[in-house]
Scaffold this motif. Structure first.
Motif, PDB file in Angstrom:
ATOM      1  N   UNK A 107       0.846  -1.129   0.120  1.00  0.00           N
ATOM      2  CA  UNK A 107      -0.039   0.250  -0.082  1.00  0.00           C
ATOM      3  C   UNK A 107       0.922   1.323  -0.034  1.00  0.00           C
ATOM      4  N   UNK A 108       2.081   1.301   0.721  1.00  0.00           N
ATOM      5  CA  UNK A 108       2.543   2.359   0.872  1.00  0.00           C
ATOM      6  C   UNK A 108       3.626   2.645  -0.530  1.00  0.00           C
ATOM      7  N   UNK A 109       3.782   1.838  -1.165  1.00  0.00           N
ATOM      8  CA  UNK A 109       4.405   2.020  -2.713  1.00  0.00           C
ATOM      9  C   UNK A 109       3.288   2.270  -3.503  1.00  0.00           C
ATOM     10  N   UNK A 110       2.172   1.704  -3.554  1.00  0.00           N
ATOM     11  CA  UNK A 110       0.969   2.094  -4.640  1.00  0.00           C
ATOM     12  C   UNK A 110       0.717   3.838  -4.103  1.00  0.00           C
ATOM     13  N   UNK A 111       0.746   4.151  -2.863  1.00  0.00           N
ATOM     14  CA  UNK A 111       0.447   5.454  -2.627  1.00  0.00           C
ATOM     15  C   UNK A 111       1.474   6.426  -2.996  1.00  0.00           C
ATOM     16  N   UNK A 112       2.811   5.971  -2.768  1.00  0.00           N
ATOM     17  CA  UNK A 112       4.093   6.806  -3.169  1.00  0.00           C
ATOM     18  C   UNK A 112       3.892   6.984  -4.823  1.00  0.00           C
TER      19      UNK A 112
END
Length: 822
Positions: A241-246
């Motif tokens: 999720x953090x990678x997608x948001x970034x």
């Protein structure tokens, strides 16, 4: 000497100039060849001006010559795409002040507008296959479509291999009766078999002329290599999720694709929790209300959103030029499907589209890498078309007769003009005709099935007005699970409809339950008048609505790509480090599956014996194989307990292990004989297939007047009819159609047969002391089928995916270390 290329009319040339555009070569071909072919198939990459190219011949003709009535019919597989094209079509018409009317006609069109369109058709009508068939059912269809010059079928590749394509092919055959000189234009971006699609498009007129546009820059597709731990199983990619948001933060506008509506709801919530910058992120899927979807479309078109979490509802044709990145969460399941989604970004031929693939688990990482390799090689996949579905024919017969009386001979000849039905036997047609007439020998005593009457001139027409009403309210091939409108309550009982959930999900809810829907958490209150009432709430563990048909099948082509990747360790360098480590452990501890043989592992686990079959042939084929293998294992005394499947393999737990000799007996094509027949007769599979056939053929209906039957009511009715036909008319044509549908749609028997034939005598049994690394995501799949048999008394304890998987892998590493395996 080459033919002179057509030049644009001055008003069009000025419009192109004002836009900073110039007429492209293939657009010139469309104009030059518009009168030379009965059918043209334009294959062009997204962003090449494909849709405008399809409309150019019509726009120039309508500008040059007065035309009363409908000139061009545009058919789209999606209502949302129809609306999008309408916006894009109105722009040049308004900019050039062209004396051309263009309107949409879908299930969302108000009734007063439909009536007006019938009385005074626009020059260009944009519609869907279902709305077209409905219009063809009226007595004035010959007046509406009699002057039609051209029909444009957008995203044709998405239609021609399924029932909706068969349905549309019949509608096109009818249009050719009403307007014999009609020209067909097909538009598509990703086509694996152009010649096959061209033949489908042309009908009986030989084949369509193909204009193929050279693809632009190949897309830049990357596989996420996250620092977070990638799970062995699961389908949500929560770890990333953090990678997608970034990635969303770094892009201007992003489309985040997932494979199911349930996934879209959950992923949207996870992104919203991670949305520390309060970016405008929206949700889009087919079960949201029309108003919700239109609002998102408008905001996206106006550049007001940074990202949209969406399903296949947005993968076809909707063009938002500002989208500069596509993220696919979860395995793509097909190369062509992935390219279609990637094509929604960066509509410039000289610049590559950018896409990021986020595998949900380690097997999906292999699938994603196989898709990236295929894209680099310019390879596409796609299903081959099947013979036309027979349950559509009674619907089509009745549709034609609602418009004008006719004879069986005339209708049979008309049906043969539709490409999927060119091989239809007269004997099958006669059975379907008899069913349409009076239901057949077992049902003709019921007035409900006396649907046709013979007129004095020997022609047939509907028996009464009620027959016509029932038919028109149930036109189409999409059999919906029973659905309830979701009403979001905000004060008292006031509120608005925000979408739909399936009846089966709603029935599980209690007044204390919460669930995700339309991008927020709602608390269930009650079901009133086919509406689910719910209020905004907060909760730690809300439920996720499930939708039938959500699982996409792994394409055969992509499955082969995964097998090849596993067999070539030198290609692993492009994989995430965690996945490479996983494969190397598998290679050292057991074996890797190969393209030439099916790997079968066996090991003790949870006080039982597990057998793993690495088939890589998709969930449906594995599900069927599991049913058949466990039946044969029961006969052998192996005492199977349960099995679970993924797209990649099949896991069976049993009281006893199998031997190499038993494996040889198990993996044989003859398992598709007695075991399949016995199982299908006992299972609910055939009744489920018959329910679909019964609705499409008009044996029963989902809607009548203002009422909508619940799926429970439809199921009760069709199960009763099924049992009646089995007992009193076992040769009824609809039973045969249901059997064929079950084998193709639900069981994937053809793919399973190919698998069994391919691996006869080519199965490798490996006996292990522990669970292998590659087996972990399959044996821990929470969706398992319990087997009722001699081993049913054994109980398998449950454990969390993460903890047990990690324990297993640690045990494997420790075992390898003690064995000093290189």
């Amino acid at each position: 000497m080459s033919a002179k290329r057509p030049s644009l009319l001055p008003v069009f040339r000025q419009w192109f100039s004002d836009k900073g555009w110039q007429l492209r070569g293939y657009q010139q071909k469309m104009l030059a060849q518009k009168d030379k072919h009965n059918a043209i198939l334009l294959i062009a990459p997204t962003g090449a001006g494909k849709t405008l190219s399809g409309f150019l011949p019509s726009l120039t003709e309508l500008y040059q010559h007065d035309h009363s009535g409908m000139h061009t019919l545009y058919i789209s597989p999606l209502k949302a795409l129809t609306q999008d094209i309408h916006r894009n079509l109105l722009q040049p018409i308004e900019d050039m002040a062209l004396p051309i009317s263009a309107e949409t006609r879908t299930g969302d069109t108000p009734s007063h507008k439909r009536q007006r369109q019938r009385k005074k058709p626009p020059h260009i009508l944009l519609t869907t296959p279902e709305s077209l068939m409905l219009m063809l059912s009226y007595a004035d269809a010959d007046r509406i479509f009699g002057k039609l010059k051209r029909v444009i079928i957008d995203e044709a590749h998405s239609l021609y291999t399924n029932k909706r394509g068969d349905f549309l092919a019949l509608a096109l055959a009818r249009l050719n009766i009403l307007s014999p000189t009609l020209q067909r234009i097909g538009l598509s971006a990703t086509v694996a078999y152009p010649e096959t699609l061209a033949a489908w498009l042309a009908g009986t007129k030989d084949t369509a002329h193909i204009i193929k546009v050279k693809a632009g820059e190949k897309p830049k597709v990357q596989l996420l290599k996250s620092k977070a731990r990638m799970p062995f199983g699961g389908f949500m990619a929560r770890y990333a999720i953090d990678d997608i948001y970034t990635a969303i933060c770094e892009a201007k506008t992003t489309l985040v694709f997932v494979n199911t509506r349930a996934q879209s709801e959950l992923l949207f919530q996870m992104l919203w929790e991670a949305n520390t910058h309060s970016l405008p992120i929206a949700l889009y899927h087919g079960s949201l209300s029309k108003e919700q979807r239109r609002k998102t479309e408008t905001m996206m078109a106006n550049g007001m959103l940074r990202a949209v979490v969406c399903t296949s509802a947005l993968e076809l044709g909707i063009d938002w030029g500002d989208v500069d990145k596509v993220i696919q969460v979860g395995a793509p399941k097909g190369v062509s499907r992935l390219l279609q989604r990637i094509g929604r970004a960066n509509h410039r031929l000289d610049e590559p589209s950018e896409a990021l693939l986020i595998p949900a688990n380690r097997f999906e990482a292999l699938e994603c890498q196989a898709a990236i390799t295929a894209i680099k090689k310019g390879q596409l996949d796609g299903e081959a078309p099947q013979p036309g579905a027979l349950d559509i024919i009674p619907q089509f017969i009745l549709n034609c007769l609602c418009s004008t009386s006719s004879t069986p001979d005339s209708l049979y000849k008309e049906i043969l003009n539709a490409t999927p039905y060119q091989g239809l036997e007269r004997s099958d047609f006669d059975k379907l005709w008899q069913f349409t007439l009076d239901g057949g020998s077992a049902l003709n005593a019921y007035e409900r099935y006396q649907r046709l009457k013979i007129d004095d001139d020997g022609r047939y027409s509907p028996a009464n007005r009620r027959v016509i009403q029932r038919h028109r309210q149930n036109i189409g091939t999409i059999v919906e699970a029973g659905r309830l409108k979701v009403k979001r309550i905000h004060r008292g009982n006031q509120g608005k409809i925000i979408g739909e959930v399936e009846e089966s999900f709603a029935q599980q809810l209690t007044p204390t339950d919460t669930f995700y829907f339309s991008g927020e958490i709602l608390k269930f209150e009650a079901i009133r008048d086919m509406q689910l009432h719910a209020r905004p709430a907060k909760a730690k563990e809300p439920k996720i609505p499930s939708y039938a048909g959500g699982q996409m099948p792994l394409s055969t082509f992509l499955a082969e790509g995964v097998r090849e990747l596993l067999a070539q360790p030198r290609r692993w360098r492009t994989l995430p480090a965690q996945v490479k480590d996983w494969l190397r452990l598998q290679q050292a501890f057991s074996q890797l599956p190969s393209p030439e043989k099916v790997l079968v592992e066996q090991f003790p686990f949870r006080q039982t014996n597990y057998t793993l079959f690495y088939t890589f042939d998709g969930r449906k084929a594995n599900q069927t194989l599991g049913m058949l293998l466990t039946r044969r294992m029961e006969k052998m005394g192996v005492k199977p307990l349960s099995f679970s499947v993924t797209d990649y393999g099949l896991s069976i737990s049993a009281v006893n292990p199998i031997t190499a000799e038993q494996l040889t007996q198990l993996f044989q094509p003859d398992i598709l004989g007695d075991e399949l027949e016995d199982w299908m007769l006992q299972a609910s599979m055939l009744k489920r297939a018959f329910r679909q056939v019964a609705v499409v053929s008009g044996l029963t209906e989902q809607r009548y007047h203002a009422s909508q039957k619940t799926m429970k009511q439809v199921t009760f009715s069709t199960d009763l009819i099924y049992d009646t036909l089995r007992a009193h008319d076992p040769d009824h044509i609809l039973l045969a159609v249901a059997r064929a549908d079950a084998e193709r749609e639900l069981l994937d028997v053809r793919r399973l047969a190919n698998l069994l034939i391919r691996y006869v005598g080519q199965a490798t049994l490996v006996n292990l002391e522990k669970v292998s690394p590659m087996a972990i995501p399959i044996v821990l799949n929470v969706r398992s089928e319990q087997i009722k048999g001699a081993g049913a008394q054994s109980v398998i304890e449950q454990a969390s995916l993460y903890e047990e998987a990690q324990t297993m892998l640690d045990e494997v590493r420790a075992l390898l270390a003690t064995q000093s395996t290189p």
